[in-house]
Design an enzyme around this catalytic site. Sequence first.
Site: not given
Length: 194
Positions: A119, A143-144, A188
């Site tokens: 992330d 990813d995020d 998220k």
Amino acid sequence: YSVSGREAAMITLMAEEVGKVTLDGSNADPTGTGQMVAVNGNYWHLYGLEICNSTKLKKGIQVSGNNNIIEFCDIHNNGTTGLQISRSGGEPREWWPKNNLIKNCDSYNNCDVNYNDADGFGAKLTVGEGNKFYGCMAYNNIDDGWDLYAKNEVGQGAISPVVIENCVAFNNGWLPGDDKTGEGNGFKLGGEGL
């Protein structure tokens, strides 16, 4: 063991002259996990650092202490999350990191070997009260952009609230020049029924 400052006398880590200090992990031991910079103490102020190229499975910065400020840092091309706030070991909930400010930092191009866990910023799993991100950007992380995930297995319930103010996340889930993709959430929040 960690060294701490005080509210009226923070410990500052920054360039002696105008510009950034680059901490480049390109030549570090590629076998280990952890982070390039560990902020385990309290009342630290990191300013104007570039943290890049950590080897696989290493975060750029992990903040596990309290009342720290990470400001104007450029965090990129690390082997997992660029900057993460979470405990460093098996500490009880009252020791979870609290009152940390991440301000005007950029985190980008972070990618782990499995393309699923790097992330830009994370405040997850074990996060105490009063943590805040202000004016930060997360982009092109596999990813995020931000991950505020909580897991039931931790055994102590949800993380404390985290403030994300005037921050931007874009183009997460892929890296420029790479055809592999990841999850790619901008922000998220939550997880596993918590």
